[in-house]
Write an enzyme that holds these catalytic residues in place. Structure first.
Site, mmCIF file in Angstrom:
data_model
loop_
_atom_site.group_PDB
_atom_site.id
_atom_site.type_symbol
_atom_site.label_atom_id
_atom_site.label_comp_id
_atom_site.label_asym_id
_atom_site.label_seq_id
_atom_site.Cartn_x
_atom_site.Cartn_y
_atom_site.Cartn_z
ATOM 1 N N TYR A 182 5.488 4.205 -0.531
ATOM 2 C CA TYR A 182 4.510 4.638 -1.537
ATOM 3 C C TYR A 182 3.121 4.761 -0.919
ATOM 4 O O TYR A 182 2.290 5.532 -1.379
ATOM 5 C CB TYR A 182 4.503 3.667 -2.717
ATOM 6 N N LYS A 205 -3.347 4.091 -7.244
ATOM 7 C CA LYS A 205 -2.905 3.731 -8.597
ATOM 8 C C LYS A 205 -3.539 2.422 -9.059
ATOM 9 O O LYS A 205 -3.789 2.227 -10.257
ATOM 10 C CB LYS A 205 -1.383 3.627 -8.646
#
Length: 254
Positions: free
Chosen positions: A155, A162
């Protein structure tokens, strides 16, 4: 049960029929909301326009959040045609591939700035335009992922991005709460969307999430849509500043 009848919803981030934003649009439409849908560019339009027609969207407009003129034009149209906006869903994120696939420590300044601008600051820009026409009881939502809290393989830089989006959600919720506007983040587990397909070894991530989730099922766009529709309802008006997991219990397993 809850109803969205009479509410006006702007859904940003529909790319195709597998998009989280489309799942949310469908659920809100089913509960009576009137929709405004956007598309990124001419290439995306051919995938999104049939969905807008299917949902009988009252407004269908281009929106590249890096283009201020498009943002201004969209909200001018919303104000002219609706006069008010009750729901804003922001479901967009982007990072240049070379930065997304590399180590966090190697992320370029330019790549980091692009990822933060499109994935986080665009949320603020849309809220600034929406706030003046949002009545008490309105709802604002964005979409995040568990990689903001824990290190998730592959990720990479989107984890810190995020995390910034989630913090932004909390601060804006605190600022808009007295106006009766809720601000929340939806946090689905891994699911097969066009945006997620850019993550390296994504099939492996999906398989791992399925095995680890207590329900042994991945979240669907229908699951996410149902939750988003509830958060947009009158019954959820006192829920704000929260990251809401919709992941079959994926995050509770170490």
């Amino acid at each position: 049960m809850f109803s969205l009848k009479g509410k006006k919803a702007l859904i940003v981030g529909v790319a195709n029929s597998q998009s989280i934003a489309w799942g949310c649009a469908q659920a809100m439409k089913e509960q009576g909301a009137e929709l405004a849908l956007t598309y990124l560019n001419d290439k995306a339009r051919k995938h999104v326009e049939p969905l807008a027609k299917e949902a009988n969207a009252a407004i269908f407009a281009p929106l590249d959040v890096t283009q201020p003129d498009q943002v201004d034009a969209l909200f001018e149209q919303i104000e002219q045609e609706w006069g008010a906006l009750d729901i804003l869903l922001h479901s967009i994120a982007f990072c240049p591939k070379e930065d997304l696939h590399g180590r966090v420590v190697d992320c370029s300044a330019e790549g980091f700035a692009i990822a933060m601008d499109i994935s986080v600051h665009s949320f603020l820009r849309l809220i600034r335009k929406a706030e003046p026409i949002m009545p008490t009881g309105s709802s604002i939502m964005t979409v995040t992922f568990h990689g903001s809290e824990k290190v998730v393989s592959h990720y990479n830089i989107m984890g810190p991005v995020k995390a910034a989006l989630e913090s932004t959600t909390r601060y804006v919720a605190a600022e808009l709460g007295q106006k009766g506007i809720s601000v929340n983040a939806l946090s689905p587990g891994p699911l097969a969307t066009r945006a997620a397909s850019g993550i390296a070894s994504f099939d492996e991530m999906l398989s791992d999430a399925t095995e680890r989730s207590p329900t042994r099922k991945l979240a669907t766009i229908e699951d996410i849509g149902a939750y988003a529709a509830f958060l947009a309802s009158e019954e959820a008006k006192n829920i704000t500043g929260v990251v809401h997991p919709i992941d079959g219990g994926y995050r509770i397993i170490g």
